[in-house]
Design an enzyme around this catalytic site. Structure first.
Site, PDB file in Angstrom:
ATOM      1  N   GLU A  23     -13.536  67.993  -0.146  1.00  0.00           N
ATOM      2  CA  GLU A  23     -13.793  69.400  -0.426  1.00  0.00           C
ATOM      3  C   GLU A  23     -15.214  69.567  -0.976  1.00  0.00           C
ATOM      4  O   GLU A  23     -15.647  68.791  -1.838  1.00  0.00           O
ATOM      5  CB  GLU A  23     -12.760  69.882  -1.447  1.00  0.00           C
ATOM      6  CG  GLU A  23     -12.083  71.173  -1.115  1.00  0.00           C
ATOM      7  CD  GLU A  23     -11.348  71.216   0.227  1.00  0.00           C
ATOM      8  OE1 GLU A  23     -11.983  71.568   1.240  1.00  0.00           O
ATOM      9  OE2 GLU A  23     -10.147  70.936   0.256  1.00  0.00           O
ATOM     10  N   GLY A  27      -7.855  84.879   3.364  1.00  0.00           N
ATOM     11  CA  GLY A  27      -8.229  84.471   2.008  1.00  0.00           C
ATOM     12  C   GLY A  27      -7.288  83.437   1.406  1.00  0.00           C
ATOM     13  O   GLY A  27      -7.177  83.329   0.195  1.00  0.00           O
ATOM     14  N   GLY A  74      -7.397  80.114   2.110  1.00  0.00           N
ATOM     15  CA  GLY A  74      -7.954  78.766   2.168  1.00  0.00           C
ATOM     16  C   GLY A  74      -7.655  78.062   3.484  1.00  0.00           C
ATOM     17  O   GLY A  74      -7.814  76.857   3.598  1.00  0.00           O
ATOM     18  N   SER A  79      -9.389  81.517   7.969  1.00  0.00           N
ATOM     19  CA  SER A  79      -9.271  82.569   8.980  1.00  0.00           C
ATOM     20  C   SER A  79     -10.662  83.004   9.430  1.00  0.00           C
ATOM     21  O   SER A  79     -10.858  83.433  10.566  1.00  0.00           O
ATOM     22  CB  SER A  79      -8.497  83.754   8.411  1.00  0.00           C
ATOM     23  OG  SER A  79      -9.061  84.130   7.180  1.00  0.00           O
ATOM     24  N   ASP A 134     -15.357  74.057   8.566  1.00  0.00           N
ATOM     25  CA  ASP A 134     -14.295  74.938   9.061  1.00  0.00           C
ATOM     26  C   ASP A 134     -14.460  75.238  10.547  1.00  0.00           C
ATOM     27  O   ASP A 134     -13.506  75.200  11.321  1.00  0.00           O
ATOM     28  CB  ASP A 134     -14.282  76.257   8.281  1.00  0.00           C
ATOM     29  CG  ASP A 134     -14.026  76.029   6.807  1.00  0.00           C
ATOM     30  OD1 ASP A 134     -13.617  74.907   6.445  1.00  0.00           O
ATOM     31  OD2 ASP A 134     -14.245  76.967   6.023  1.00  0.00           O
TER      32      ASP A 134
HETATM   33  C1  GLA Z   1     -15.069  76.681   2.617  1.00  0.00           C
HETATM   34  C2  GLA Z   1     -16.326  76.481   3.454  1.00  0.00           C
HETATM   35  C3  GLA Z   1     -16.445  75.043   3.963  1.00  0.00           C
HETATM   36  C4  GLA Z   1     -16.255  74.034   2.846  1.00  0.00           C
HETATM   37  C5  GLA Z   1     -15.005  74.371   2.029  1.00  0.00           C
HETATM   38  C6  GLA Z   1     -14.851  73.484   0.831  1.00  0.00           C
HETATM   39  O1  GLA Z   1     -13.932  76.578   3.414  1.00  0.00           O
HETATM   40  O2  GLA Z   1     -16.357  77.363   4.538  1.00  0.00           O
HETATM   41  O3  GLA Z   1     -17.685  74.862   4.607  1.00  0.00           O
HETATM   42  O4  GLA Z   1     -17.384  73.946   2.040  1.00  0.00           O
HETATM   43  O5  GLA Z   1     -15.012  75.709   1.587  1.00  0.00           O
HETATM   44  O6  GLA Z   1     -14.614  72.191   1.209  1.00  0.00           O
END
Ligand code: GLA
Length: 374
Positions: free
Chosen positions: A24, A111, A113, A116, A161
């Site tokens: 993360e 929202g 995590g 989306s 993502d």
């Molecule tokens: C969000 C960001 C990613 C990444 C995560 C944390 O999802 O879009 O690029 O930094 O937070 O790991």
């Protein structure tokens, strides 16, 4: 402008959300991540409308808007910026996008995590690439979608993502090196455990949250460490010894952020090893260790996520848990033995309701394939 929402689609695209198994906030620090797409998706239906420059975009449950492709600028309506950002970035690469109609329907909680936002960006870019035969590679779609998020949404996100949304393969996680963009699909077999997500319903907005501040704090750490180690350019290149040697120059906060990132990078590689060896006890303990860092050092958790992770520790048949994604709420990811999934979900919901008076949402996710034509 009046928008049109009834039309005969030429193509349908499904673009998935993602979970991040581990790694993360390492992506914008040029480190490793281990995400995968999940079955929850955003579905796009698209058709050319034979106009030169009018696009109609309708999002089920959110209303719609019409726009002039020759005159794209940011909107005050948040979700529209995902669309506008992608169109703006594509227009820098090609002038082949003409008028089109599009409907968007999501079964990804916003929202939470599960990204989306990347699913929105990548699904639209993928769909337009197909519809107008733009010839963009998958990596170009990933990168332009990331730039759309930076420019139009305002989150200075890493590449994880969008990469996961487009490049995932069912039954695998992706080990992505965010520095070189080299990647490998790693098979993930957790049987008899399942990945159960608990949605805190604490909805984050990364653009206005502390996400960008975390990025700056890491950059501050890099700048300080660089004074004595000029060859480093990101936390990816930093060792524990380097951080300790520069500790006296850093605030405690910057020290904690840097410490978390270098530990988290190591955890990704340890996790890959544990998955390959099917050492599920270790997989679980790495998840708990990561959450501890997310909460105490990187400080992107919240009391709701901490509560759920602590709650899971009461079950010997839950091997590990942590908050997944950008943070400040969203979902926790739990590795739960198949025999206790129902009871775990039920008891977590009761405990969460009594603590926060919120109805918990609990669901299983499976590592799935990336954005594709349906
Ligand atoms: C969000 C960001 C990613 C990444 C995560 C944390 O999802 O879009 O690029 O930094 O937070 O790991």
């Amino acid at each position: 402008m009046q928008f049109i929402k009834d039309f005969e689609p030429e193509i349908t695209i499904a673009s998935p959300g993602r979970i991040n198994f581990i790694g993360e906030h390492t992506d914008y620090n040029m480190g490793y991540v281990l995400p995968t797409a999940i079955e929850n998706k955003i579905v796009f239906k698209l058709a050319k409308n034979n106009s030169e420059n009018i696009a109609n975009v309708y999002s089920v449950g959110y209303d719609g808007f019409a726009l002039d492709l020759n005159n794209i600028s940011r909107s005050n309506t948040e979700w529209e910026n995902y669309v506008l950002g992608v169109l703006s970035e594509i227009s820098k690469l090609t002038d082949r996008v003409k008028g089109f109609d599009c409907t968007i329907e999501s079964n990804l909680p916003l929202g939470s995590g599960l990204s989306s936002s990347a699913a929105m960006e990548c699904g639209l870019a993928f769909g337009l690439n197909e519809l107008f035969d733009l010839g963009l590679s998958k990596l170009t779609i990933v990168e332009l979608s990331q730039r759309a998020e930076h420019g139009y949404v305002g989150t200075q996100c890493g590449i994880m993502d969008q990469f996961a949304s487009v490049m995932s393969k069912a039954g695998n996680v992706i080990l992505l090196d965010c520095q070189s963009l080299e990647y490998q699909h790693i098979p993930i077999d957790l049987r008899p455990y399942k990945i159960i997500m608990l949605n805190t319903k604490v909805s984050h907005n990364l653009a206005s949250s502390e996400y960008n501040t975390r990025k700056q704090e890491c950059e501050e750490g890099v700048a300080l460490i660089k004074r004595t180690n000029p060859s480093i350019s990101s936390l990816r290149d930093v060792t524990r010894e380097m951080i300790e040697a520069s500790k006296h120059e850093m605030t405690q906060t910057v020290y904690n952020r840097c410490s978390f990132i270098i530990d988290e990078n190591k955890r990704v590689l340890e996790m890959v090893k544990a998955l390959k060896e099917k050492d599920l006890e270790t997989v679980g303990s790495i998840l708990y260790e990561a959450h501890d860092g997310i909460s105490r050092l990187y400080e992107v958790s919240c009391s709701e996520s901490d509560f759920l992770v602590d709650f899971s520790k009461g079950y010997s048949d839950v091997l590990g848990a942590r908050q997944t994604g950008g943070g400040f709420g969203g979902c926790t990811l739990n590795l739960v033995h198949e025999d206790i999934v129902d009871i775990f979900k039920k008891e977590a919901a009761i405990a969460y309701k009594s603590e926060f008076n919120v109805d918990l949402e609990a669901f299983e996710v499976k590592p799935s394939g990336g954005t594709a034509i349906v």
